[in-house]
Write an enzyme that holds these catalytic residues in place. Structure first.
Site, PDB file in Angstrom:
ATOM      1  N   ARG A  53       0.842  -1.316   0.137  1.00 10.38           N
ATOM      2  CA  ARG A  53      -0.215   0.023  -0.100  1.00 10.38           C
ATOM      3  C   ARG A  53       0.995   1.361  -0.121  1.00 10.38           C
ATOM      4  NH1 ARG A  53      -5.543   1.449   3.423  1.00 10.38           N
ATOM      5  NH2 ARG A  53      -6.174  -0.055   1.659  1.00 10.38           N
ATOM      6  N   HIS A  67      -7.249   1.024  -6.380  1.00 10.05           N
ATOM      7  CA  HIS A  67      -7.618   0.142  -5.241  1.00 10.05           C
ATOM      8  C   HIS A  67      -8.035  -1.245  -5.718  1.00 10.05           C
ATOM      9  CE1 HIS A  67      -7.962  -1.289  -1.470  1.00 10.05           C
ATOM     10  NE2 HIS A  67      -8.799  -0.452  -0.807  1.00 10.05           N
ATOM     11  N   GLN A 116     -10.063  -3.780  -3.622  1.00 12.84           N
ATOM     12  CA  GLN A 116     -11.363  -3.562  -3.007  1.00 12.84           C
ATOM     13  C   GLN A 116     -12.430  -3.988  -4.109  1.00 12.84           C
ATOM     14  OE1 GLN A 116     -12.255  -1.797  -0.029  1.00 12.84           O
ATOM     15  NE2 GLN A 116     -14.148  -2.384  -0.856  1.00 12.84           N
ATOM     16  N   ASP A 156     -17.067   7.535  -2.236  1.00 10.98           N
ATOM     17  CA  ASP A 156     -15.797   7.199  -1.398  1.00 10.98           C
ATOM     18  C   ASP A 156     -15.370   8.529  -0.718  1.00 10.98           C
ATOM     19  OD1 ASP A 156     -13.413   6.057  -0.380  1.00 10.98           O
ATOM     20  OD2 ASP A 156     -12.608   6.433  -2.262  1.00 10.98           O
ATOM     21  N   CYS A 194     -16.553   1.702   0.367  1.00  7.10           N
ATOM     22  CA  CYS A 194     -15.029   0.867   0.604  1.00  7.10           C
ATOM     23  C   CYS A 194     -14.803   0.809   1.889  1.00  7.10           C
ATOM     24  CB  CYS A 194     -14.073   1.144  -0.356  1.00  7.10           C
ATOM     25  SG  CYS A 194     -13.557   2.829  -0.245  1.00  7.10           S
ATOM     26  N   ARG A 203     -13.671  -8.468   1.721  1.00  8.34           N
ATOM     27  CA  ARG A 203     -11.990  -8.255   1.533  1.00  8.34           C
ATOM     28  C   ARG A 203     -11.363  -9.467   1.823  1.00  8.34           C
ATOM     29  NH1 ARG A 203     -10.123  -3.241   1.513  1.00  8.34           N
ATOM     30  NH2 ARG A 203      -8.163  -4.153   0.994  1.00  8.34           N
TER      31      ARG A 203
HETATM   32  N1  NVA Z   1      -9.736   6.912  -1.578  1.00  9.39           N
HETATM   33  C1  NVA Z   1      -9.294   6.421  -0.183  1.00  9.39           C
HETATM   34  C2  NVA Z   1      -9.855   5.010  -0.266  1.00  9.39           C
HETATM   35  C3  NVA Z   1      -9.566   4.268   1.393  1.00  9.39           C
HETATM   36  C4  NVA Z   1      -9.720   2.990   1.408  1.00  9.39           C
HETATM   37  C5  NVA Z   1      -8.023   6.451  -0.050  1.00  9.39           C
HETATM   38  O1  NVA Z   1      -7.218   6.468  -0.873  1.00  9.39           O
HETATM   39  O2  NVA Z   1      -7.844   7.088   0.940  1.00  9.39           O
HETATM   40  N1   CP Z   2     -11.298  -0.219   2.341  1.00  7.19           N
HETATM   41  C1   CP Z   2     -10.157  -0.047   2.568  1.00  7.19           C
HETATM   42  O1   CP Z   2      -9.025  -0.356   1.944  1.00  7.19           O
HETATM   43  O2   CP Z   2      -9.716  -0.035   3.987  1.00  7.19           O
HETATM   44  P1   CP Z   2      -8.486   0.091   4.910  1.00  7.19           P
HETATM   45  O3   CP Z   2      -8.033   1.693   4.437  1.00  7.19           O
HETATM   46  O4   CP Z   2      -8.803   0.157   6.396  1.00  7.19           O
HETATM   47  O5   CP Z   2      -7.572  -0.970   4.540  1.00  7.19           O
END
Ligand code: NVA
Ligand code: CP
Length: 308
Positions: free
Chosen positions: A102, A129, A132, A223, A263, A291
């Site tokens: 990540r 992502h 997800q 989101d 998500c 997930r």
């Molecule tokens: N768009 C959000 C998704 C979190 C799961 C982010 O990147 O923070």
């Molecule tokens: N939806 C998602 O990826 O959640 P986290 O940021 O908690 O991993």
């Protein structure tokens, strides 16, 4: 050997294959039949951003499959102190059997994958992502809402939106995206999706018109308005996204029994009202649970590919 960096690299058949494995593994788990396909394997998990779901699901999933997961925060490994990505990739992939990352730039995981001897999984970047979306689609299948889906995404043109674009373009459903002006999706990713949609028959509509996107939609999703890394823009974004909250009135524009997906984490009173989120809590938290199952399906599938 295959990596899972973006859904763009996957065919419809491959995506459906992963979902099928995931559904089977989930069914087995509920019947106390334990799949141990990844016994003695380790998953390195590099986190340069926070996570609740991604960390818990990968770590639990790997354990359930008979393997072990290592949580590697960039605060603790030398990557965070400037050790080159390609060196980190060569070292970690010489000891682990799979790596999940990540991070911020998509180019970082691409570089890592280039030097990795083992499959690399995108656990979220600024651009995509994809894990997800595996869980989201799995949830759509379980709820029987995947056929003839009309998905309305209301909000920021971000990593989630880009992944919805890829999924729709690959699988061939209708996706309508409404973003405020200045927060549109990436034009290169959109162009790619439109090209792929021509083959799959997907219908992709992108606008700033919320009502048009929602009218007759079977699934509504959104989101956060400020993704990880955009904390400083939060205030400006709350202003720019005024009117974009998915609330009861907006859900009324969608089909009568339309489902809502998120998500998570959700910011009640911003991208979604507390009532819409709570009214749809069953599906949203099944989506979160999926997930675990979807990623177990993915890891088993990736493991199978290296034997081919
Ligand atoms: N768009 C959000 C998704 C979190 C799961 C982010 O990147 O923070
Ligand atoms: N939806 C998602 O990826 O959640 P986290 O940021 O908690 O991993």
């Amino acid at each position: 050997m295959r990596h899972f960096l973006t859904l763009k690299d996957f065919t419809k058949e491959e995506i459906l294959e992963i979902i099928e494995i995931a559904l089977e593994i989930k069914k087995n788990l509920k019947n106390k039949i334990y799949n141990k396909e990844l016994a003695m394997q380790t998953l390195g998990m590099i986190f340069e951003k926070s996570s609740t779901r991604t960390r818990v699901s990968f770590e639990t999933g790997m354990f359930q499959l008979g393997g072990h997961a290592l949580f590697l925060s960039n605060r603790d490994i030398h990557l965070g102190r400037g050790e080159p990505v390609k060196d980190t990739a060569r070292v970690i992939s010489s000891m682990c059997d799979m790596v999940m990352i990540r991070t911020f730039e998509q180019s970082m995981i691409e570089e890592f994958a280039e030097y990795s001897k083992v499959p690399v999984i995108n656990g979220l970047t600024d651009s995509y992502h994809p894990v997800q979306l595996l869980a989201d689609y799995m949830t759509m299948v379980e709820y029987g809402i995947h056929e003839n889906a009309i998905v309305a995404y209301i909000g920021d043109g971000n990593n989630m939106t880009h992944s919805w674009l890829m999924l729709a373009a690959k699988l061939g459903f209708e996706l309508r995206i409404a973003t405020p002006k200045g927060y549109e999706v990436d034009s290169v990713i959109l162009e790619d999706a439109i090209k792929m949609a021509k083959k799959s028959g997907a219908i992709i509509k992108v606008s700033n018109n919320i009502d048009e996107a929602l009218y007759g939609a079977t699934i509504v999703t959104t989101d956060t308005w400020a993704s990880m890394g955009q904390e400083e823009e939060k205030e400006a974004r709350v202003k720019a996204f005024k009117g974009y909250m998915v609330d009861g009135l907006k859900m009324c524009l969608a089909k009568k029994d339309a489902k809502f997906l998120h998500c998570l984490p959700a910011y009640r009173g911003q991208e979604v009202s507390a009532k819409v989120l709570e009214d749809h809590a069953d599906i949203v938290f099944d989506e979160a649970e999926n997930r675990l199952h979807a990623q177990k399906g993915l890891m088993v599938w990736l493991d199978q590919q290296r034997d081919k």
